[in-house]
Design an enzyme around this catalytic site. Sequence first.
Site, mmCIF file in Angstrom:
data_model
loop_
_atom_site.group_PDB
_atom_site.id
_atom_site.type_symbol
_atom_site.label_atom_id
_atom_site.label_comp_id
_atom_site.label_asym_id
_atom_site.label_seq_id
_atom_site.Cartn_x
_atom_site.Cartn_y
_atom_site.Cartn_z
ATOM 1 N N GLY A 29 0.592 -1.399 0.059
ATOM 2 C CA GLY A 29 -0.556 0.344 0.015
ATOM 3 C C GLY A 29 1.129 1.298 0.183
ATOM 4 O O GLY A 29 1.938 1.346 0.340
ATOM 5 N N ASN A 30 0.647 2.485 -0.244
ATOM 6 C CA ASN A 30 0.905 3.931 -0.648
ATOM 7 C C ASN A 30 -0.114 4.957 -0.189
ATOM 8 O O ASN A 30 -0.989 4.722 -0.835
ATOM 9 C CB ASN A 30 1.744 4.116 -1.628
ATOM 10 C CG ASN A 30 1.461 3.099 -2.361
ATOM 11 O OD1 ASN A 30 0.098 3.578 -3.609
ATOM 12 N ND2 ASN A 30 1.553 2.030 -3.189
ATOM 13 N N GLU A 76 4.608 3.098 -6.802
ATOM 14 C CA GLU A 76 3.348 3.630 -7.686
ATOM 15 C C GLU A 76 3.744 5.300 -7.337
ATOM 16 O O GLU A 76 2.539 5.765 -7.455
ATOM 17 C CB GLU A 76 2.377 2.991 -6.360
ATOM 18 C CG GLU A 76 2.131 1.928 -6.872
ATOM 19 C CD GLU A 76 2.026 0.968 -7.940
ATOM 20 O OE1 GLU A 76 2.001 1.423 -8.910
ATOM 21 O OE2 GLU A 76 1.728 -0.781 -8.050
ATOM 22 N N HIS A 95 -3.994 3.726 -1.607
ATOM 23 C CA HIS A 95 -3.775 2.656 -2.120
ATOM 24 C C HIS A 95 -3.079 1.249 -1.637
ATOM 25 O O HIS A 95 -2.739 1.283 -0.754
ATOM 26 C CB HIS A 95 -2.872 2.802 -3.684
ATOM 27 C CG HIS A 95 -2.717 1.540 -4.430
ATOM 28 N ND1 HIS A 95 -3.391 0.635 -4.850
ATOM 29 C CD2 HIS A 95 -1.310 0.973 -4.834
ATOM 30 C CE1 HIS A 95 -2.955 -0.310 -5.001
ATOM 31 N NE2 HIS A 95 -1.952 -0.337 -5.683
ATOM 32 N N HIS A 158 -5.328 -6.626 -8.062
ATOM 33 C CA HIS A 158 -4.361 -5.649 -7.636
ATOM 34 C C HIS A 158 -4.372 -4.961 -6.036
ATOM 35 O O HIS A 158 -4.037 -5.394 -4.704
ATOM 36 C CB HIS A 158 -3.755 -4.798 -8.564
ATOM 37 C CG HIS A 158 -2.693 -4.034 -8.230
ATOM 38 N ND1 HIS A 158 -2.303 -2.981 -8.661
ATOM 39 C CD2 HIS A 158 -2.389 -3.537 -7.084
ATOM 40 C CE1 HIS A 158 -0.610 -2.544 -8.222
ATOM 41 N NE2 HIS A 158 -1.340 -2.668 -6.740
#
Length: 209
Positions: A29-30, A76, A95, A158
Amino acid sequence: MKEYKSERRAVASFMKRLYRQGLTTTSGGNISMRFSDDLIAITPSATDKGRMKWREVGLMNIFGENLIPELKPSIESEMHLAIYRKNLEVKAIIHAHPLFATSFTAMKYKIDTNLTAEACAILGTPKQIPYALMGTRELAELVSEHAIQSDVLLLENHGILTTGANLLQAFDKIEVLENAARMTLITGLVSKKSPLSKSRISEIERLFR
C-alpha cells in the site's frame, strides 16, 4: 529545505491507521497527500507501514522530482502523480490491498454498494480497472484516466485505490468499501439479500450529490 512536518505526519498517521485496521500489509500500500500546487507527501518503498514515522514520508513535486533523495519513492509514485496532474480536485490518494475488497478484483465480481445507505452514499458505483503491471507507466495512465470518472477504483488482480479532497475522505471510502465487500460475500453465501430499491437510491443521490 522546509521539512513540512505536519503534512508528512498526517500521511504517516493515516498509513499506521490503515495498517491497524487490517486494510494493508507491512510492506503493501501507499498513501499520498497534495498540500500545495506542486508538492506531494508520499509514503516510500521498503518501510514498515505499521510503525511509520513522519521523517520516513517522502516529498516529491508534481513533476516527479524526489525532494528527499535518501528515501526511495513508492513504486506507485507515478500513478499518484498522474492522478494529481489530471484532477486538481484530488488532494489525497490511498492505494491498498484490503483482503475482501481485493478478493473481488481477483474474481472480477462486483461489490454491491447498494446493500446499505452508507455505502451507496459514500461509494456510489466503484469502477473496475483492467489489469496492468504494478509500478508501470501503463498502470499509471490507466488508473489516472479512470480516476476522473470515479473516486473508488478496483484494480484487477491488484488492489483498491480511493481518492478524496483530504486523507480522511479517501480513508473513509476504502474502509466502507471493505465492509461492503464483506456484506456482499455474506449475503451471497446465504443467498438472501434485500438491496436498496431504485427509488431509495435516487433519494440518497439527491441528498449527497
